[in-house]
Design a protein around this motif. Structure first.
Motif, short mmCIF file in Angstrom:
data_model
loop_
_atom_site.label_atom_id
_atom_site.label_comp_id
_atom_site.label_asym_id
_atom_site.label_seq_id
_atom_site.Cartn_x
_atom_site.Cartn_y
_atom_site.Cartn_z
N LYS A 1 0.85 -1.16 0.00
CA LYS A 1 0.00 0.00 0.00
C LYS A 1 0.91 1.23 0.00
CE LYS A 1 -2.54 -2.20 3.50
NZ LYS A 1 -3.25 -2.07 4.74
N PRO B 1 -2.18 -0.21 -5.50
CA PRO B 1 -3.28 -1.17 -5.55
C PRO B 1 -2.83 -2.56 -6.00
CG PRO B 1 -3.31 0.20 -7.49
CD PRO B 1 -2.22 0.75 -6.58
N ALA C 1 -15.16 -3.19 -1.76
CA ALA C 1 -14.59 -2.06 -1.05
C ALA C 1 -13.24 -2.45 -0.48
CB ALA C 1 -15.52 -1.62 0.09
N VAL C 2 -12.40 -1.46 -0.26
CA VAL C 2 -11.16 -1.65 0.48
C VAL C 2 -11.47 -1.26 1.92
CG1 VAL C 2 -8.80 -0.80 0.83
CG2 VAL C 2 -9.63 -1.24 -1.48
N ASP D 1 -4.13 3.05 3.15
CA ASP D 1 -5.27 2.28 2.66
C ASP D 1 -6.15 3.09 1.71
OD1 ASP D 1 -4.41 0.22 4.39
OD2 ASP D 1 -5.60 1.02 6.03
N LEU D 2 -6.42 4.33 2.06
CA LEU D 2 -7.29 5.16 1.24
C LEU D 2 -6.72 5.41 -0.16
CD1 LEU D 2 -9.85 6.83 0.88
CD2 LEU D 2 -8.70 8.72 2.06
N ALA E 1 -7.45 2.45 -2.34
CA ALA E 1 -8.85 2.40 -2.75
C ALA E 1 -9.12 3.38 -3.89
CB ALA E 1 -9.77 2.69 -1.57
N THR F 1 -12.46 1.96 -6.01
CA THR F 1 -13.45 1.23 -5.22
C THR F 1 -13.73 1.97 -3.92
OG1 THR F 1 -13.99 -1.00 -4.43
CG2 THR F 1 -11.78 -0.24 -4.01
N PHE G 1 -14.12 2.99 0.01
CA PHE G 1 -13.23 2.77 1.15
C PHE G 1 -14.05 2.74 2.42
CE2 PHE G 1 -10.28 4.62 4.43
CZ PHE G 1 -9.44 3.53 4.51
#
Length: 85
Positions: A1, A4, A21-22, A30-31, A34, A39, A41
């Motif tokens: 991360k 992706p 979703a992630v 993480d964001l 996504a 996708t 979040f």
């Protein structure tokens, strides 16, 4: 991360469709993954990163208080799905 590619490899290996979703707690790692995948979040607010603000992004973001809330959050951002991951 935040690349992706890890998510894409996991989906390839599992033979799955794109993720609904992630899910993560880190808006710095993480964001962006996504966003790159396009996708939604699901952010789990808690721990050492809970005070970090969620930036504005061009994907749906839902914040929840615990993992127990994740299925409902995914249902709120994902349309009807066919097949299994």
């Amino acid at each position: 991360k935040p690349s992706p590619r890890g998510f894409e490899l996991a989906l390839e290996q599992l033979g799955g469709a794109p993720a609904a979703a992630v899910v993560g707690d880190n808006v710095h790692h993480d964001l962006p993954a996504a966003v790159a995948l396009g996708t939604p979040f699901i952010r789990i607010r808690g721990g050492r990163l809970q005070a970090d603000e969620t930036p504005a992004v061009p994907i749906p973001v839902v914040e929840v208080g615990s993992f127990c809330d994740v299925p409902k959050a995914i249902a709120s951002v994902a349309g009807p799905r066919t097949g299994a991951l």
